[in-house]
Design a protein around this motif. Sequence first.
Motif, PDB file in Angstrom:
ATOM      1  N   ALA A   1       0.834  -1.209   0.000  1.00 50.23           N
ATOM      2  CA  ALA A   1       0.000   0.000   0.000  1.00 50.23           C
ATOM      3  C   ALA A   1       0.867   1.257   0.000  1.00 50.23           C
ATOM      4  CB  ALA A   1      -0.941  -0.014   1.202  1.00 50.23           C
ATOM      5  N   ASP A   2       1.961   1.235   0.767  1.00 51.86           N
ATOM      6  CA  ASP A   2       2.881   2.380   0.777  1.00 51.86           C
ATOM      7  C   ASP A   2       3.486   2.605  -0.607  1.00 51.86           C
ATOM      8  OD1 ASP A   2       2.525   3.015   3.441  1.00 51.86           O
ATOM      9  OD2 ASP A   2       4.264   1.883   4.138  1.00 51.86           O
ATOM     10  N   TYR A   3       3.892   1.534  -1.269  1.00 43.62           N
ATOM     11  CA  TYR A   3       4.470   1.649  -2.606  1.00 43.62           C
ATOM     12  C   TYR A   3       3.455   2.214  -3.599  1.00 43.62           C
ATOM     13  CZ  TYR A   3       8.297  -1.389  -0.970  1.00 43.62           C
ATOM     14  OH  TYR A   3       9.366  -1.914  -0.295  1.00 43.62           O
ATOM     15  N   ILE A   4       2.210   1.704  -3.520  1.00 36.01           N
ATOM     16  CA  ILE A   4       1.165   2.169  -4.438  1.00 36.01           C
ATOM     17  C   ILE A   4       0.888   3.645  -4.210  1.00 36.01           C
ATOM     18  CG2 ILE A   4      -1.271   1.946  -5.055  1.00 36.01           C
ATOM     19  CD1 ILE A   4      -1.058  -1.026  -4.271  1.00 36.01           C
ATOM     20  N   PHE A   5       0.770   4.040  -2.942  1.00 40.01           N
ATOM     21  CA  PHE A   5       0.469   5.433  -2.616  1.00 40.01           C
ATOM     22  C   PHE A   5       1.577   6.355  -3.126  1.00 40.01           C
ATOM     23  CE2 PHE A   5       0.524   9.182   0.120  1.00 40.01           C
ATOM     24  CZ  PHE A   5      -0.807   9.572   0.074  1.00 40.01           C
ATOM     25  N   ASP A   6       2.799   5.904  -3.006  1.00 41.63           N
ATOM     26  CA  ASP A   6       3.939   6.732  -3.396  1.00 41.63           C
ATOM     27  C   ASP A   6       4.125   6.824  -4.902  1.00 41.63           C
ATOM     28  OD1 ASP A   6       6.438   8.209  -2.797  1.00 41.63           O
ATOM     29  OD2 ASP A   6       7.395   6.438  -3.671  1.00 41.63           O
ATOM     30  N   SER A   7       3.721   5.794  -5.645  1.00 40.50           N
ATOM     31  CA  SER A   7       4.086   5.742  -7.061  1.00 40.50           C
ATOM     32  C   SER A   7       2.933   5.941  -8.028  1.00 40.50           C
ATOM     33  CB  SER A   7       4.764   4.406  -7.375  1.00 40.50           C
ATOM     34  OG  SER A   7       3.870   3.332  -7.136  1.00 40.50           O
TER      35      SER A   7
END
Length: 331
Positions: free
Chosen positions: A212-218
Amino acid sequence: MATSSAQILEREGWIPYEPDSPSLYVGNEPLLEDVKLKKLFSKHPESKDIVKLINTGLVYHYSTWDVLFRGILSSDNVNNGRAVLRAYSVNYMNDALEGLTIPRGLSKSEDRSIEGKNAVLVTEDGKEVLCPATEHPSYKRWKEMEEINARQNKQKLFSVSFSKVSDSVPMWNYYGHDGHGLSIGFDAHHIVNQGYDIIECIYNKTVSDQLADYIFDSCYWISEPEPISIDLDIISKDPHFEYEKECRIPLRQHYGNYCITKRNQFLPIMYDIKRGVISPFVEVFVPLEAIQEIWIGPTNDIDLAVDSLRGWLESIGMSWVRIKKSSAPLK
């Protein structure tokens, strides 16, 4: 008499678009690009170890004899050179957290992105004061709406479920008619070539939050012109279901009444009874050659089951299918 909205649209010259059910795709034209996945993998290469796409090998669909005979390989489907699976709305599946874990993880990522920041709050007497951004009433209402939207969006997420395991006792118990059913082995390549994705599920909450952190960031805010991205909301499941070793074809409702494949094939949403209620589903079309193995459940009359299945498969021209016997000691 009141004029219906459909009559008004017809009078104004609007013609409803009703695309045909997809025929089988033949050829090697490239698939449409998954914009969000490209951004995710580009900015966070380590996410490839979490979002695991399956393109080769066999995946197994646990089912019943009746569903195989009257549904997947019905006479109509076989005559059209296809096998047909059903992708049901995840809102009607057995994991209550289906479609919620990743959106909630994104919500937490958003919270962390504004931690330590302040927002202006206007008091009742008109004064402006600072408060933590995460405590601002407007932000809290926004978070409430995100949860409501996530729950509503579950209805729009569809999935065909497979297992990476061909002969599993709990899978026979829960999905294989108490061992009387079948485990049907599909070649992933034939499925992917039709414009579908097959993706492994995640059963680890920490890993889901990291994704989820990766998706939010990218790629959280990317809005591509065509709805061709994998909906990653669908791949995270509760750890209690890890025995399923599930991989799935994820689909999402678009344009009101259809799901769309990466080959721009429209899958109309239909309805049937599932788990005692009316549930939406779409039909997923794959070539007959996709079926490579069929495992016979352990509580069948094995010899009779093998003979009957072999005779029927040969009668419909599918003699290449390997028939396997479960070795599970299930009564």
